[in-house]
Design an enzyme around this catalytic site. Structure first.
Site, PDB file in Angstrom:
ATOM      1  N   MET A  77       0.743  -1.213   0.074  1.00  0.00           N
ATOM      2  CA  MET A  77       0.022   0.041  -0.017  1.00  0.00           C
ATOM      3  C   MET A  77       0.929   1.183  -0.014  1.00  0.00           C
ATOM      4  O   MET A  77       1.747   1.493  -0.758  1.00  0.00           O
ATOM      5  CB  MET A  77      -1.045   0.031   1.045  1.00  0.00           C
ATOM      6  CG  MET A  77      -2.121  -1.066   1.139  1.00  0.00           C
ATOM      7  SD  MET A  77      -3.016  -0.633  -0.407  1.00  0.00           S
ATOM      8  CE  MET A  77      -4.456  -1.833  -0.283  1.00  0.00           C
ATOM      9  N   SER A  78       0.650   2.117   0.797  1.00  0.00           N
ATOM     10  CA  SER A  78       1.276   3.514   0.732  1.00  0.00           C
ATOM     11  C   SER A  78       2.777   3.664   1.240  1.00  0.00           C
ATOM     12  O   SER A  78       3.386   4.302   1.298  1.00  0.00           O
ATOM     13  CB  SER A  78       0.578   4.763   1.375  1.00  0.00           C
ATOM     14  OG  SER A  78      -0.695   5.082   0.382  1.00  0.00           O
ATOM     15  N   VAL A  79       3.101   2.390   1.852  1.00  0.00           N
ATOM     16  CA  VAL A  79       4.689   2.303   2.071  1.00  0.00           C
ATOM     17  C   VAL A  79       5.246   2.776   0.772  1.00  0.00           C
ATOM     18  O   VAL A  79       6.564   2.862   0.627  1.00  0.00           O
ATOM     19  CB  VAL A  79       4.933   0.900   2.705  1.00  0.00           C
ATOM     20  CG1 VAL A  79       6.525   0.744   2.716  1.00  0.00           C
ATOM     21  CG2 VAL A  79       4.528   0.894   4.200  1.00  0.00           C
ATOM     22  N   SER A  80       4.279   2.126  -0.322  1.00  0.00           N
ATOM     23  CA  SER A  80       5.198   2.495  -1.871  1.00  0.00           C
ATOM     24  C   SER A  80       5.639   3.800  -2.001  1.00  0.00           C
ATOM     25  O   SER A  80       6.460   3.938  -2.689  1.00  0.00           O
ATOM     26  CB  SER A  80       4.272   1.855  -2.791  1.00  0.00           C
ATOM     27  OG  SER A  80       3.821   0.802  -2.496  1.00  0.00           O
ATOM     28  N   LYS A  81       4.907   4.663  -1.465  1.00  0.00           N
ATOM     29  CA  LYS A  81       5.277   6.028  -1.552  1.00  0.00           C
ATOM     30  C   LYS A  81       6.758   6.348  -0.999  1.00  0.00           C
ATOM     31  O   LYS A  81       7.327   7.221  -1.901  1.00  0.00           O
ATOM     32  CB  LYS A  81       4.164   7.146  -0.857  1.00  0.00           C
ATOM     33  CG  LYS A  81       2.727   7.030  -1.445  1.00  0.00           C
ATOM     34  CD  LYS A  81       1.821   7.738  -0.618  1.00  0.00           C
ATOM     35  CE  LYS A  81       0.453   8.111  -1.350  1.00  0.00           C
ATOM     36  NZ  LYS A  81      -0.382   6.589  -1.339  1.00  0.00           N
TER      37      LYS A  81
END
Length: 403
Positions: A119-123
């Site tokens: 999820m937003s750890v990808s950011k």
């Protein structure tokens, strides 16, 4: 169908390989209870592109300790232990202290080799890739986005700088409500290839690709740089920018400048849309150890295996850059926090930074205590103040016990 905790004796959906004839609901495969399976099997759900590892993985020193009895007070005032937290909806949990793995556990069918949706750890991974390109002179954080992507002159990003995109302080209007099936982020799920068109949606209002949705966002609701507003589309724009300036795909660039040099032990991958554009904001899938390896590299000032992988200036800017923007909603769970370069700053008085994703994804880095904690989960809620608080409380208790 209801979800199940790790402590439940019998799971209502099969752990591991999906049974013959079993189908995920196309609009809800990433939601409870299906996420307990799908987050570990993304390649069976949507198209992906591989992020290759390098020829040799860096090894970790291991010094196993039993941390399960570490106690803390839950947000409801009741006593809890780390074992209680892991019996909930954790899929993987790793604690590294002073460069050594003290605890590594897997749950809900996950293994060391499993790639889990971040999820937003990808950011944070996407932004750090941009940080490396900044160090190499391919990008300038003060430059307008139109310098690299002239097509943005007809969008709300006209006049916005790269740094404003990294800090999510542009004024572009993008509604991100995970429970609203008719908002911008729901249309992004279709554009990115994650979901079918929302039921009852007007096809004319549903861009076919991520880039088409970016180009459709022409409205601003604030001057650029005047406010912080968490909008995932900023990272997807960053993913397009990384591909444009590097001359190759986002996945290949992440591999060459970050994933392979930091010594990842497994290939990662990222979901892509109909044109091959990545969902850089939340579509990266990686192993628990490699999430912790990314955190350890940040903790070590950007160094891994004796070489500078992430620029030291980038690491310092994450920890101590301009932390002047935040919003009331974010202050509810980080009262003295900020957002910088697509990392969450827990407290501006300390160098702790966190990579966060919905449904319980964490990479927590505390340089002062030489602590890295990586947690991958499949919570039943996209956002849970209670589970977020209990995870942070558990990490604080671990840090206190180790110090």
């Amino acid at each position: 169908m209801t979800s199940y905790r790790n402590a439940d004796l019998r799971a209502p959906i099969l752990r591991g390989k999906a049974p013959l004839g079993w189908r995920l609901p196309p609009h809800d495969w990433d939601r409870t209870p299906w996420n307990r399976w799908s987050f570990q099997n993304i390649r069976m759900c949507v198209p992906t592109e591989e992020i290759p590892r390098g020829p040799a993985a860096l090894t970790w020193e291991e010094a196993p300790q039993d941390l399960s009895r570490i106690a803390f007070t839950g947000c409801d005032g009741k006593p809890m232990t780390l074992a209680d937290l892991l019996a909930d909806y954790a899929d993987g949990f790793l604690v590294a202290h002073r460069g050594r793995i003290l605890h590594e556990s897997y749950h809900n069918g996950m293994t060391r080799g499993t790639r889990h949706l971040l999820m937003s750890v990808s950011k944070s991974i996407a932004s750090t890739t941009a940080g490396i390109l900044i160090d190499r002179g391919l990008l300038d954080p003060a430059a307008p986005m139109t310098e690299y992507l002239p097509e943005l002159a007809a969008t709300g990003w006209k006049g916005a700088t790269l740094q404003q995109v990294l800090d999510m302080t542009t004024g572009v209007r993008f509604v991100e409500d995970y429970e609203d099936p008719d908002c911008d982020v729901a249309r992004l799920e279709y554009a990115s290839g994650w979901k079918p068109m929302p039921p009852g949606a007007d096809p004319a209002q549903c861009p076919e690709t991520t880039w088409a949705q970016i180009l459709s966002l022409t409205d601003c609701e604030a001057p650029h740089g005047a406010r912080f507003s968490y909008r995932s589309i900023e990272t997807d724009l960053l993913g397009v920018l990384i591909a444009r300036v590097s001359g190759q795909s986002f996945a290949r660039t992440v591999s060459e400048v970050l994933w392979a040099p930091m010594g990842a032990e497994a290939e990662a991958y990222v979901t892509v849309d109909r044109e091959g554009t990545p969902l850089a904001d939340g579509g990266i899938c990686a192993s628990l150890r490699d999430c912790a390896r990314f955190g350890q590299t940040m903790l070590d000032g950007g160094r891994a295996g004796g070489r500078q992988v992430i620029p030291g200036a980038w690491v310092e800017d994450v920890r101590g850059g301009d932390h002047g923007r935040f919003d009331d909603q974010s202050r509810e769970f980080m009262p003295n926090g900020r957002y910088r370069n697509m990392f969450w700053i827990r407290d501006v008085a300390r160098p702790v930074h966190i990579s966060l994703g919905i449904y319980g994804q964490f990479i927590y880095v505390d340089p002062e205590r030489e602590l890295v904690v990586a947690c991958l989960s499949s919570w039943p809620e996209s956002i849970s103040d209670m589970r977020h608080s209990n995870t942070i409380r558990a990490i604080d208790a671990i840090a206190a016990a180790l110090s």
